[in-house]
Design a protein around this motif. Structure first.
Motif, PDB file in Angstrom:
ATOM      1  N   ILE A 256       0.825  -0.997   0.367  1.00 61.81           N
ATOM      2  CA  ILE A 256       0.317   0.031  -0.108  1.00 61.81           C
ATOM      3  C   ILE A 256       0.804   1.462  -0.162  1.00 61.81           C
ATOM      4  N   LYS A 260       0.836   4.159  -3.291  1.00 58.33           N
ATOM      5  CA  LYS A 260       0.791   5.211  -2.678  1.00 58.33           C
ATOM      6  C   LYS A 260       2.336   6.431  -2.965  1.00 58.33           C
ATOM      7  N   SER A 264       2.489   9.506  -6.047  1.00 64.23           N
ATOM      8  CA  SER A 264       2.315  11.070  -5.673  1.00 64.23           C
ATOM      9  C   SER A 264       3.439  11.530  -6.529  1.00 64.23           C
TER      10      SER A 264
END
Length: 439
Positions: A256, A260, A264
């Motif tokens: 996870i 992310k 980003s």
């Protein structure tokens, strides 16, 4: 280092000491018994019979006569009251000295007597005599004689010492020969258990030493050792379950987190991506170790096909970073093992060579041997055994976690193979895996 005492030597020495004490006690008891018995007085030395027999000869007429030989003269000097009577096979009788009247009556009947020992009760003990069969120049004869005398207790002491020494030497010889054989047979169970203990290594689980063949006195030690092995197995299982659980739990949050970061646009956040990759690699390698602990699955493996498949999977990544990879199959290699674990081992070797060994990676298959070589700086000889240890890194600030080569070593060990590291002829390192080929 202090040398451990030999049980065999201690048993032999203890047995010999016990035998010596037993024989010495028996000899002393023998002496005491006879010294306190009615067997006392003075006994005549046996030498007088031989001296007397050699002094009896025959003259020209064939009559038995006594010739004073040098030894007879010497014996007469030592025992002035010497006397003897000899009865020859033809019935002739010859005498020397004054035969006591108490003994003279026996002379005509010497042929009916085999042997006798007489001990006078009063000094000068001229009645002390011995009767024996003798042989001399005149032939066979029966002789009763008196010569040098000794106290009977001295005879007992001499006889006891001779007998005791003989018995002790015989027992010592028997002990020296028989005790090692007996000890070897008695300790056979301990030897077997020691051999079993020598075969135990860190990768074996559930191994226990045999208790049925060891002596009762050693059984508690073996039982305690087996209980210690059981506790070690339980600790290992607990540790293995913990590592597996931790690796499983890490995979999801790490995945996870990586997603992310990838999504980003913040450069500061994206700079964390290498560290997250390290966490992902660590969790995967811990799971690989867990899978190996559960035992590899045996199957038929073509090392050439496996090497080409792994190289094809990694080639895009390597080419994208300016590196090349080549697979060379010298001889087809067929082995039996777990294809998944060997693929992961080869993947680790290729990634390790690409990350730390230059820009060229060559995978070479030669029969049951699989090697990966690079054109980097190589691995110093002093580091070659240490790089196989878990979590060891040659460069402390490296992006790796130090489990790659250790995982490769464990894969080789599980398949009965071995790993070796050498210098590449053109510079760089060669990591070689040797497996057992299929018949």
């Amino acid at each position: 280092m202090r040398r451990q005492p030999s049980l065999k030597t201690r048993l032999i020495a203890g047995q010999l000491a016990l035998q010596f004490l037993a024989v010495a006690a028996a000899a002393i008891g023998f002496v005491i018994f006879f010294m306190n018995s009615a067997l006392d007085g003075m006994y005549v030395e046996e030498t007088v019979i031989d001296v007397a027999a050699r002094s009896v000869t025959r003259n020209a007429a064939g009559m038995a006569v006594v010739t004073v030989t040098p030894e007879l003269a010497r014996l007469r000097e030592e025992a002035p009251d010497l006397w003897f009577a000899a009865r020859l096979a033809d019935g002739e009788v010859v005498t020397v000295g004054r035969v006591p009247a108490e003994v003279a009556a026996l002379v005509p009947h010497l042929d009916k007597l085999a042997s006798a020992d007489l001990r006078g009760e009063f000094a000068p003990f001229t009645l002390s005599a011995i009767l024996r069969r003798g042989t001399g120049p005149a032939g066979e004869m029966r002789i009763i004689a008196h010569g040098r005398v000794r106290p009977f207790t001295a005879l007992i002491i001499i006889a006891s010492n001779v007998v005791a020494t003989t018995i002790f030497l015989i027992l010592a010889l028997i002990s020296a020969i028989a005790t090692p054989v007996i000890v070897k047979r008695v300790l056979a169970g301990i030897t077997k258990t020691a051999e079993e203990a020598e075969r135990i290594d860190a990768e074996q689980r559930g191994v226990r030493l045999s208790e049925d063949k060891v002596p009762r006195e050693i059984a508690p030690l073996v039982r305690a050792f087996n209980e210690a092995l059981g506790r070690l197995d339980e600790g290992h299982d607990h540790q293995r379950r913990f590592i597996a659980s931790a690796a499983h739990e890490l995979r999801t949050p790490v995945a996870i987190l990586r997603m992310k970061i990838d999504a980003s646009t913040d450069q500061g956040l994206r700079s964390l991506l290498p560290d997250v990759s390290r966490l992902a690699t660590l969790s995967e390698q811990l799971l690989d170790l867990h899978r190996l602990d559960n035992g590899p699955t045996a199957g038929r493996i073509d090392l050439g096909v496996l090497a080409r498949r792994v190289a094809a999977d990694l080639a895009p990544v390597l080419i994208a970073t300016g590196r090349t990879i080549e697979v060379v199959v010298v001889r087809r290699g067929l082995i039996r093992g777990d294809a998944g674990s060997i693929e992961r081992a080869l993947t680790n070797l290729i990634q390790n060579a690409a990350n730390h060994g230059g820009n060229e990676v060559i995978v070479r298959v030669d029969g049951a041997s699989l090697e990966v070589r690079d054109n980097g700086n190589g691995i110093p000889r002093a580091e070659r055994s240490r790089v196989l240890e878990p979590f060891y890194r040659m460069r402390p600030h490296s992006t790796g976690v130090g489990l790659g080569l250790n995982l490769v070593k464990q894969v080789a060990d599980y398949h009965g193979g071995r790993i070796s590291i050498a210098d590449s002829p053109g510079g760089g390192a060669i990591v070689r895996l040797d497996f057992r080929s299929m018949p």
